[in-house]
Design a protein around this motif. Structure first.
Motif, PDB file in Angstrom:
ATOM      1  N   VAL A 138       0.838  -1.203   0.000  1.00  0.00           N
ATOM      2  CA  VAL A 138       0.000   0.000   0.000  1.00  0.00           C
ATOM      3  C   VAL A 138       0.870   1.250   0.000  1.00  0.00           C
ATOM      4  O   VAL A 138       0.643   2.184  -0.775  1.00  0.00           O
ATOM      5  CB  VAL A 138      -0.971  -0.017   1.197  1.00  0.00           C
ATOM      6  CG1 VAL A 138      -1.704   1.316   1.316  1.00  0.00           C
ATOM      7  CG2 VAL A 138      -1.974  -1.149   1.062  1.00  0.00           C
ATOM      8  N   VAL A 139       1.890   1.269   0.845  1.00  0.00           N
ATOM      9  CA  VAL A 139       2.788   2.431   0.890  1.00  0.00           C
ATOM     10  C   VAL A 139       3.545   2.565  -0.432  1.00  0.00           C
ATOM     11  O   VAL A 139       3.716   3.672  -0.959  1.00  0.00           O
ATOM     12  CB  VAL A 139       3.752   2.319   2.086  1.00  0.00           C
ATOM     13  CG1 VAL A 139       4.825   3.391   2.024  1.00  0.00           C
ATOM     14  CG2 VAL A 139       2.985   2.425   3.392  1.00  0.00           C
ATOM     15  N   GLY A 140       3.975   1.441  -1.002  1.00  0.00           N
ATOM     16  CA  GLY A 140       4.647   1.479  -2.303  1.00  0.00           C
ATOM     17  C   GLY A 140       3.740   2.008  -3.399  1.00  0.00           C
ATOM     18  O   GLY A 140       4.173   2.774  -4.271  1.00  0.00           O
ATOM     19  N   THR A 141       2.469   1.627  -3.358  1.00  0.00           N
ATOM     20  CA  THR A 141       1.489   2.132  -4.319  1.00  0.00           C
ATOM     21  C   THR A 141       1.384   3.651  -4.211  1.00  0.00           C
ATOM     22  O   THR A 141       1.402   4.362  -5.218  1.00  0.00           O
ATOM     23  CB  THR A 141       0.113   1.478  -4.070  1.00  0.00           C
ATOM     24  OG1 THR A 141       0.223   0.076  -4.294  1.00  0.00           O
ATOM     25  CG2 THR A 141      -0.956   2.059  -4.968  1.00  0.00           C
ATOM     26  N   GLY A 142       1.286   4.130  -2.983  1.00  0.00           N
ATOM     27  CA  GLY A 142       1.199   5.569  -2.772  1.00  0.00           C
ATOM     28  C   GLY A 142       2.453   6.294  -3.243  1.00  0.00           C
ATOM     29  O   GLY A 142       2.375   7.353  -3.876  1.00  0.00           O
ATOM     30  N   ALA A 143       3.607   5.720  -2.956  1.00  0.00           N
ATOM     31  CA  ALA A 143       4.869   6.345  -3.357  1.00  0.00           C
ATOM     32  C   ALA A 143       4.998   6.393  -4.882  1.00  0.00           C
ATOM     33  O   ALA A 143       5.442   7.407  -5.447  1.00  0.00           O
ATOM     34  CB  ALA A 143       6.049   5.595  -2.743  1.00  0.00           C
ATOM     35  N   LEU A 144       4.618   5.313  -5.558  1.00  0.00           N
ATOM     36  CA  LEU A 144       4.669   5.299  -7.024  1.00  0.00           C
ATOM     37  C   LEU A 144       3.729   6.335  -7.629  1.00  0.00           C
ATOM     38  O   LEU A 144       4.076   7.028  -8.589  1.00  0.00           O
ATOM     39  CB  LEU A 144       4.315   3.913  -7.557  1.00  0.00           C
ATOM     40  CG  LEU A 144       5.371   2.838  -7.420  1.00  0.00           C
ATOM     41  CD1 LEU A 144       4.793   1.478  -7.814  1.00  0.00           C
ATOM     42  CD2 LEU A 144       6.577   3.174  -8.276  1.00  0.00           C
ATOM     43  N   LEU A 145       2.533   6.436  -7.057  1.00  0.00           N
ATOM     44  CA  LEU A 145       1.578   7.408  -7.573  1.00  0.00           C
ATOM     45  C   LEU A 145       2.049   8.835  -7.298  1.00  0.00           C
ATOM     46  O   LEU A 145       1.903   9.722  -8.148  1.00  0.00           O
ATOM     47  CB  LEU A 145       0.202   7.166  -6.961  1.00  0.00           C
ATOM     48  CG  LEU A 145      -0.971   7.907  -7.572  1.00  0.00           C
ATOM     49  CD1 LEU A 145      -1.055   7.674  -9.072  1.00  0.00           C
ATOM     50  CD2 LEU A 145      -2.265   7.479  -6.899  1.00  0.00           C
ATOM     51  N   LEU A 146       2.643   9.050  -6.147  1.00  0.00           N
ATOM     52  CA  LEU A 146       3.198  10.363  -5.826  1.00  0.00           C
ATOM     53  C   LEU A 146       4.319  10.730  -6.796  1.00  0.00           C
ATOM     54  O   LEU A 146       4.368  11.849  -7.327  1.00  0.00           O
ATOM     55  CB  LEU A 146       3.696  10.381  -4.385  1.00  0.00           C
ATOM     56  CG  LEU A 146       4.301  11.685  -3.880  1.00  0.00           C
ATOM     57  CD1 LEU A 146       3.274  12.805  -3.920  1.00  0.00           C
ATOM     58  CD2 LEU A 146       4.816  11.499  -2.465  1.00  0.00           C
ATOM     59  N   LEU A 147       5.211   9.786  -7.057  1.00  0.00           N
ATOM     60  CA  LEU A 147       6.295  10.014  -8.020  1.00  0.00           C
ATOM     61  C   LEU A 147       5.736  10.329  -9.405  1.00  0.00           C
ATOM     62  O   LEU A 147       6.195  11.255 -10.078  1.00  0.00           O
ATOM     63  CB  LEU A 147       7.214   8.794  -8.084  1.00  0.00           C
ATOM     64  CG  LEU A 147       8.268   8.806  -9.186  1.00  0.00           C
ATOM     65  CD1 LEU A 147       9.338   9.852  -8.882  1.00  0.00           C
ATOM     66  CD2 LEU A 147       8.894   7.443  -9.334  1.00  0.00           C
ATOM     67  N   SER A 148       4.741   9.569  -9.821  1.00  0.00           N
ATOM     68  CA  SER A 148       4.114   9.821 -11.126  1.00  0.00           C
ATOM     69  C   SER A 148       3.516  11.213 -11.182  1.00  0.00           C
ATOM     70  O   SER A 148       3.646  11.919 -12.185  1.00  0.00           O
ATOM     71  CB  SER A 148       3.016   8.795 -11.396  1.00  0.00           C
ATOM     72  OG  SER A 148       3.543   7.525 -11.515  1.00  0.00           O
ATOM     73  N   GLY A 149       2.838  11.593 -10.114  1.00  0.00           N
ATOM     74  CA  GLY A 149       2.231  12.918 -10.075  1.00  0.00           C
ATOM     75  C   GLY A 149       3.264  14.027 -10.147  1.00  0.00           C
ATOM     76  O   GLY A 149       3.069  15.021 -10.846  1.00  0.00           O
TER      77      GLY A 149
END
Length: 117
Positions: A44-55
């Motif tokens: 879950v944290v990795g998902t958030g981090a990837l989405l944050l990086l993408s953003g």
């Protein structure tokens, strides 16, 4: 929709997913094995981090594409799941959903990174 607006939404959702994942799964008390939510928390944290990086990358490059929007939608669903059903980990069901979610967001993040670089 303005290109930077969708990127800002992706950053907001990604940061929220990472924060909620940390609070709900990594810091909070865990169920006894074999239903250890720590791995789910990492997903879950990795998902958030990837989405944050993408953003961040999309905001910097003024990108707005379907993969980013789809990844953001999956991130929203992950956020809802993490907030509303954190105790379902006692049955091990969220792990598979977190795994699928992380994979889908990773695909959208890969697309964003490949376009940005």
């Amino acid at each position: 929709m303005d290109d930077r607006l969708s990127a800002a939404i992706a950053m907001l959702v990604g940061g929220a997913v990472a924060a909620i994942g940390t609070a709900e799964f990594l810091v909070a008390g865990f169920a006894p094995p074999p239903f250890d939510p720590f791995v789910t928390g990492l997903l879950v944290v990795g998902t958030g981090a990837l989405l944050l990086l993408s953003g961040v990358l999309a905001f910097r490059e003024a990108l707005d594409h379907l993969a980013l929007r789809a990844a953001t939608a999956v991130g929203v669903l992950t956020l809802i799941l993490a907030v509303l059903q954190p105790r379902s980990l006692r049955f091990g069901g969220v792990f598979w959903l977190a795994l699928v979610s992380a994979g889908l967001v990773a695909a959208g993040a890969y697309r964003t990174v490949s376009i940005a670089w």
